[in-house]
Enzyme design. Structure first.
Site, PDB file in Angstrom:
ATOM      1  N   ASP A 186      -8.781   3.806  -7.532  1.00 48.11           N
ATOM      2  CA  ASP A 186      -8.228   2.458  -7.428  1.00 48.11           C
ATOM      3  C   ASP A 186      -9.228   1.476  -8.020  1.00 48.11           C
ATOM      4  OD1 ASP A 186      -7.163  -0.007  -6.663  1.00 48.11           O
ATOM      5  OD2 ASP A 186      -7.109   0.435  -4.525  1.00 48.11           O
TER       6      ASP A 186
ATOM      7  N   HIS B 289      -4.174   3.485  -5.625  1.00 48.66           N
ATOM      8  CA  HIS B 289      -3.661   2.246  -5.061  1.00 48.66           C
ATOM      9  C   HIS B 289      -2.169   2.428  -4.776  1.00 48.66           C
ATOM     10  CE1 HIS B 289      -4.185  -2.125  -4.472  1.00 48.66           C
ATOM     11  NE2 HIS B 289      -2.898  -2.195  -4.785  1.00 48.66           N
TER      12      HIS B 289
ATOM     13  N   SER C  44      -3.587  -4.709  -0.308  1.00 49.33           N
ATOM     14  CA  SER C  44      -3.818  -5.267  -1.642  1.00 49.33           C
ATOM     15  C   SER C  44      -3.902  -6.786  -1.577  1.00 49.33           C
ATOM     16  CB  SER C  44      -2.709  -4.783  -2.588  1.00 49.33           C
ATOM     17  OG  SER C  44      -3.050  -5.011  -3.930  1.00 49.33           O
TER      18      SER C  44
END
Length: 315
Positions: free
Chosen positions: A253, A283, A158
């Site tokens: 996501d 995610h 991320s």
């Protein structure tokens, strides 16, 4: 593909807890909640075993910062991986990503150095990325002491995937070539409107549009150029000469299409990018294998691909 049923159950469990949404709380509340969900939800038997763990410090952009070194079983030499944790530049730390680093260390047979860069909003952009670049340079310079091999890679999830991509670009510009990059559902752009996944998965799949905006506003502060490649590595003018990448995305996501676009851009620039889509995933799935066999299978598969890439670059 349908949402993984085990992850659907996890989302239902989180919704039933009725916790305050991250975007409605303070950074301190977000950090406490994230720590409880990650390290705080692990049982002792779920902690991935490694040969050794050492807390230390490494150089950052404005002084030394905490780091944690994970060493695998065996004699080596091993490649070394600089790991940058996720958490939207605001809420992650060494503890939230301890088990992920352990998993990469064990399964990729690599020394992992997890870097605890400064967080926003106390330290807005570019403090965190300056820490990441300084730490990566130190790790490259000390690779023989850390893993015994000159092979050094970057990895992150991320926001940490963003840092890994930016570090690879910055070090390339200084004549330092890394062996590989492992980008796990990376945030590589900030023009969400151009990516269908940002709208399709804006709500209900763990990472939500409001939370992303909360992270971004805390991180960027008053900085006014979202196209700065230190913020959005996909917007860099030159993507040539970058290390080969393994890029993992998740179907449900908001960042899915960004990761795929970065893989395509690396290919177009003559580079190597192995895109691993995550059907049915959300995610954050990389730390949800204890709840979802499907997530764990994809974690194992992608780390194996990364480990094979490291091995090929070191031969």
């Amino acid at each position: 593909m349908a949402l993984d049923p085990h992850l659907a159950g996890t989302l239902q469990m989180l919704a039933a807890a009725k916790a305050k949404p991250t975007a409605e709380g303070t950074p301190e509340e977000g950090r406490a909640g994230y720590l409880a969900l990650t390290a705080g939800s692990l049982t002792p038997e779920q902690r991935v075993p490694v040969a050794g763990v050492q807390d230390t410090t490494v150089p950052g952009g404005a002084g030394r910062i905490p780091a944690r070194i994970y060493r695998p079983e065996g004699q080596g030499p091993f490649p070394t991986v600089a790991y940058f944790h996720g958490g939207g530049y605001v809420i992650g730390n060494l503890e939230t990503h301890d088990n992920m680093c352990r998993e990469i260390c064990r399964s990729a047979q690599a020394v992992v150095v997890s870097v605890d860069y400064r967080l926003a909003p106390e330290h807005p952009f570019p403090a965190g990325i300056e820490d990441a670049v300084a730490a990566a340079k130190w790790i490259v310079a000390h690779a023989r002491e850390l893993g015994g091999s000159p092979t050094v890679a970057v990895a992150g999830d991320s926001a940490g995937g963003n840092f890994s991509a930016v570090v690879a670009q910055q070090l390339r510009d200084e004549g330092i070539r890394l062996a590989a990059q492992f980008l796990i559902y990376p945030a590589v752009d900030h023009v969400a409107a151009v990516y269908p996944s940002a709208e399709q998965n804006a709500k209900g799949y763990f990472l939500e549009a409001e939370t992303m905006a909360w992270f971004y506003n805390h991180y960027v502060g008053g900085y006014a150029n979202p196209m700065d490649p230190r913020l959005a590595p996909l917007q860099a003018d030159d993507l040539t000469g970058l290390p080969p990448a393994v890029i993992v995305t998740a179907e449900f996501d908001p960042l899915r299409d960004q990761g795929a676009a970065y893989a395509a851009a690396l290919h177009a620039a003559g580079g190597q990018a192995d895109l691993i889509p995550g059907p049915g995933m959300i995610h954050g799935f990389f730390d949800m294998g204890r709840w979802s066999p499907g997530a764990q299978a994809l974690v194992t598969h992608s780390i194996a691909r990364f480990g094979a890439l490291l091995k090929s670059q070191g031969s």
